[in-house]
Write an enzyme that holds these catalytic residues in place. Structure first.
Site, PDB file in Angstrom:
ATOM      1  N   HIS A 271       0.857  -1.187   0.000  1.00 25.51           N
ATOM      2  CA  HIS A 271       0.000   0.000   0.000  1.00 25.51           C
ATOM      3  C   HIS A 271       0.891   1.235   0.000  1.00 25.51           C
ATOM      4  O   HIS A 271       1.957   1.228   0.595  1.00 25.51           O
ATOM      5  CB  HIS A 271      -0.907   0.015   1.235  1.00 25.51           C
ATOM      6  CG  HIS A 271      -2.077   0.925   1.067  1.00 25.51           C
ATOM      7  ND1 HIS A 271      -2.012   2.260   1.360  1.00 25.51           N
ATOM      8  CD2 HIS A 271      -3.319   0.689   0.576  1.00 25.51           C
ATOM      9  CE1 HIS A 271      -3.173   2.809   1.075  1.00 25.51           C
ATOM     10  NE2 HIS A 271      -3.981   1.887   0.593  1.00 25.51           N
ATOM     11  N   ASP A 325      -7.730  -5.950   0.140  1.00 30.67           N
ATOM     12  CA  ASP A 325      -8.171  -6.842  -0.925  1.00 30.67           C
ATOM     13  C   ASP A 325      -7.679  -8.272  -0.752  1.00 30.67           C
ATOM     14  O   ASP A 325      -7.999  -9.131  -1.571  1.00 30.67           O
ATOM     15  CB  ASP A 325      -7.699  -6.289  -2.283  1.00 30.67           C
ATOM     16  CG  ASP A 325      -8.391  -4.982  -2.618  1.00 30.67           C
ATOM     17  OD1 ASP A 325      -9.591  -4.881  -2.348  1.00 30.67           O
ATOM     18  OD2 ASP A 325      -7.729  -4.062  -3.131  1.00 30.67           O
TER      19      ASP A 325
HETATM   20  N1  CMC Z   1       4.169  -7.621  -4.280  1.00 32.37           N
HETATM   21  C1  CMC Z   1       5.514  -7.591  -4.362  1.00 32.37           C
HETATM   22  N2  CMC Z   1       6.244  -6.467  -4.241  1.00 32.37           N
HETATM   23  C2  CMC Z   1       5.580  -5.332  -4.017  1.00 32.37           C
HETATM   24  C3  CMC Z   1       4.175  -5.291  -3.905  1.00 32.37           C
HETATM   25  C4  CMC Z   1       3.476  -6.495  -4.048  1.00 32.37           C
HETATM   26  N3  CMC Z   1       2.142  -6.522  -3.969  1.00 32.37           N
HETATM   27  N4  CMC Z   1       3.800  -4.030  -3.674  1.00 32.37           N
HETATM   28  C5  CMC Z   1       4.901  -3.287  -3.662  1.00 32.37           C
HETATM   29  N5  CMC Z   1       5.992  -4.063  -3.869  1.00 32.37           N
HETATM   30  C6  CMC Z   1       7.377  -3.634  -3.935  1.00 32.37           C
HETATM   31  C7  CMC Z   1       7.669  -3.088  -5.326  1.00 32.37           C
HETATM   32  O1  CMC Z   1       8.101  -4.092  -6.206  1.00 32.37           O
HETATM   33  C8  CMC Z   1       8.729  -2.057  -5.028  1.00 32.37           C
HETATM   34  O2  CMC Z   1       9.940  -2.727  -4.820  1.00 32.37           O
HETATM   35  P1  CMC Z   1      11.362  -2.049  -5.228  1.00 32.37           P
HETATM   36  O3  CMC Z   1      11.462  -0.826  -4.348  1.00 32.37           O
HETATM   37  O4  CMC Z   1      12.341  -3.093  -4.924  1.00 32.37           O
HETATM   38  O5  CMC Z   1      11.237  -1.696  -6.672  1.00 32.37           O
HETATM   39  C9  CMC Z   1       8.293  -1.483  -3.670  1.00 32.37           C
HETATM   40  O6  CMC Z   1       7.550  -2.533  -3.055  1.00 32.37           O
HETATM   41  C10 CMC Z   1       7.411  -0.250  -3.804  1.00 32.37           C
HETATM   42  O7  CMC Z   1       6.332  -0.588  -4.670  1.00 32.37           O
HETATM   43  P2  CMC Z   1       5.519   0.461  -5.530  1.00 32.37           P
HETATM   44  O8  CMC Z   1       4.708  -0.267  -6.539  1.00 32.37           O
HETATM   45  O9  CMC Z   1       6.431   1.536  -6.026  1.00 32.37           O
HETATM   46  O10 CMC Z   1       4.607   1.066  -4.393  1.00 32.37           O
HETATM   47  P3  CMC Z   1       3.386   2.021  -4.612  1.00 32.37           P
HETATM   48  O11 CMC Z   1       3.227   2.800  -3.385  1.00 32.37           O
HETATM   49  O12 CMC Z   1       3.503   2.759  -5.884  1.00 32.37           O
HETATM   50  O13 CMC Z   1       2.185   0.979  -4.839  1.00 32.37           O
HETATM   51  C11 CMC Z   1       0.458  -0.537  -4.620  1.00 32.37           C
HETATM   52  C12 CMC Z   1       1.211   0.629  -3.950  1.00 32.37           C
HETATM   53  C13 CMC Z   1      -0.771  -0.861  -3.809  1.00 32.37           C
HETATM   54  C14 CMC Z   1       0.030  -0.100  -6.008  1.00 32.37           C
HETATM   55  C15 CMC Z   1       1.397  -1.764  -4.699  1.00 32.37           C
HETATM   56  O14 CMC Z   1       1.772  -2.173  -3.404  1.00 32.37           O
HETATM   57  C16 CMC Z   1       0.776  -2.903  -5.479  1.00 32.37           C
HETATM   58  O15 CMC Z   1       0.866  -2.916  -6.724  1.00 32.37           O
HETATM   59  N6  CMC Z   1       0.131  -3.885  -4.801  1.00 32.37           N
HETATM   60  C17 CMC Z   1      -0.568  -4.951  -5.478  1.00 32.37           C
HETATM   61  C18 CMC Z   1      -1.956  -4.480  -5.906  1.00 32.37           C
HETATM   62  C19 CMC Z   1      -2.896  -4.326  -4.735  1.00 32.37           C
HETATM   63  O16 CMC Z   1      -3.001  -5.208  -3.900  1.00 32.37           O
HETATM   64  N7  CMC Z   1      -3.640  -3.205  -4.711  1.00 32.37           N
HETATM   65  C20 CMC Z   1      -4.656  -2.932  -3.681  1.00 32.37           C
HETATM   66  C21 CMC Z   1      -4.280  -1.764  -2.818  1.00 32.37           C
HETATM   67  S1  CMC Z   1      -5.301  -1.646  -1.325  1.00 32.37           S
HETATM   68  C22 CMC Z   1      -6.922  -1.383  -1.887  1.00 32.37           C
HETATM   69  C23 CMC Z   1      -7.110  -0.029  -2.422  1.00 32.37           C
HETATM   70  O17 CMC Z   1      -7.200   0.928  -1.639  1.00 32.37           O
HETATM   71  O18 CMC Z   1      -7.200   0.099  -3.628  1.00 32.37           O
END
Ligand code: CMC
Length: 388
Positions: A271, A325
């Protein structure tokens, strides 16, 4: 006119991709305490709201009005919403025509757009009229989603029954059955914990759209379009697909190793704001266990717990934990709801948050208009087409 140095322009704050850490406005609607894993609506913790017994309608009132309702106020609010649940025949016809072949979030977006077309006061942008539309959409979105589930299963649409609560009627319109008291209670809880969540992508999309003083239907359509994506609300659907793909708790580790090798994100984890367990996942975890055991889908819960242990051991140090989720799909699946209806349930709840935020911002509206750091060419020489 003073010339701007484009590559140096970053505004007054540090530039971070995805607007990370950027501040958009002031609000007193909800607070996401990412460090401590807490979610507060108007000062009240979601745990207290879930246990308080006032149901989704109490939370919707709180978010939109700002105060917890007294009993008479809640009854009047419920009655008002219940009286608005019916959807016009052209919207039912639309759902019948497009629902079998279309993702239900797209059906919902299109149906909301059509409700706007049918409202002669669609373009009257005042707090009073937007509140009226927000109330109607809060009441009608469950009806649209219920009808969509029915049509996709080849069943006839069930009209709303104002004598039921919003969540009971929603379940009835989807399944044709009255939910047992525990199922009704859990659906209410699910709607409460999905109702609002700070400046998330769909809320921001809805607010940006509304800040041009367009009609509320357009803004809500923007919110629905954003919520659908797998990085946001669409993750609940994607998470259950992951569990189904894993299939057997014994193969969870193998699946995770392969996902890691492909640098694939695991849906239902991570998140932007939480660096601790998402409090909504904490509420859902025992409910997922209970419902999966009850429905004979305990293997899905077992897979979830194995995957949680693997991901947290590997990525917990980076603040990656299960989000809302992660467990919701196991619960909805155990309730007999189709997987691609999970994100529409999120929308049934989030309409309250979208509306509250838009109504809070509208009286002192200012157009959202950020800038990008321009990194392109500044002095390219135009070459006529035949000479390129
Ligand atoms: N699985 C594996 N690695 C992850 C995940 C994950 N679900 N989420 C983040 N990371 C890692 C990512 O690879 C990155 O690593 P590095 O720094 O080594 O490159 C680091 O953590 C930061 O990730 P990011 O994608 O830049 O983080 P963000 O703040 O932009 O994204 C997020 C937040 C929710 C989009 C992301 O965690 C994600 O894609 N999660 C999976 C989708 C998901 O479950 N979404 C529902 C969110 S909660 C419900 C809602 O409010 O919508």
């Amino acid at each position: 006119m003073a010339e701007e140095k484009p590559r140096q322009f970053v505004g007054s704050t540090e530039f971070k991709k995805g607007l990370e850490g950027a501040i958009t406005n002031e609000s007193s609607i909800s607070y996401v305490d990412g460090a401590n894993g807490k979610l507060i609506y108007r000062g009240y913790s979601i745990d207290d709201l879930c246990q308080g017994g006032g149901g989704y309608e109490e939370t919707a009132y709180l978010l939109i009005d700002g105060e917890l309702p007294k009993r008479a106020q809640l009854e009047a609010f419920k009655k008002d919403l219940a009286g608005r649940r019916a959807i016009p025949q052209p919207v039912k016809d639309l759902i019948t025509q497009i629902a079998p072949n279309t993702h239900p979030m797209n059906t919902l977006r299109t149906a909301v757009s059509m409700l706007g077309c049918l409202n002669p006061k669609e373009f009257e942008v005042t707090v009073e009229n937007d509140l009226d539309i927000a109330m109607s959409l809060t009441a009608q979105i469950p009806t649209i989603v219920g009808a969509t589930q029915r049509v996709r299963r080849g069943e006839s649409i069930i009209d709303p029954d104002p004598s039921r609560s919003l969540s009971e009627d929603f379940m009835h319109m989807m399944t044709g059955k009255d939910p047992d008291p525990r199922t009704a209670e859990v659906m209410d809880m699910a709607l409460i914990i999905h109702a609002e969540h700070g400046m998330n992508a769909s809320t921001f999309s809805a607010m940006v759209t509304n800040s041009s003083l367009t009609d509320l239907y357009s803004s809500i359509c923007a919110g629905i379009g954003s919520l659908k994506g797998p990085l946001h609300g669409g993750a609940n659907e994607a998470t259950l697909k992951t569990f189904t793909e894993i299939g057997d708790p014994a193969t969870t580790e193998e699946w995770f190793s392969a996902a890691k090798a492909k640098k694939q994100k695991v849906m239902g984890f991570g998140h932007r704001v939480y660096r601790a367990y998402d409090p909504r996942a904490v509420i859902f975890d025992p409910v997922a266990k209970e419902f999966a055991e009850r429905a004979g889908t305990g293997h899905l819960y077992e897979i979830a717990k194995k995957l949680e242990a693997l991901v947290v051991a590997d990525l917990g140090g980076k603040g990656i934990f299960p989000n809302v989720d992660f467990f919701s799909g196991v619960i909805y699946n155990a309730m007999g709801i189709d997987t691609d209806m999970f994100t529409p349930i999120f929308a049934v709840a989030r309409i309250a948050g979208w509306s509250a935020r838009i109504l809070e911002y509208l009286p002192d509206n200012r157009l959202f208009r950020p800038r990008a750091v321009y990194v392109g060419d500044l002095e390219a020489q135009y070459v006529p087409i035949d000479e390129r």
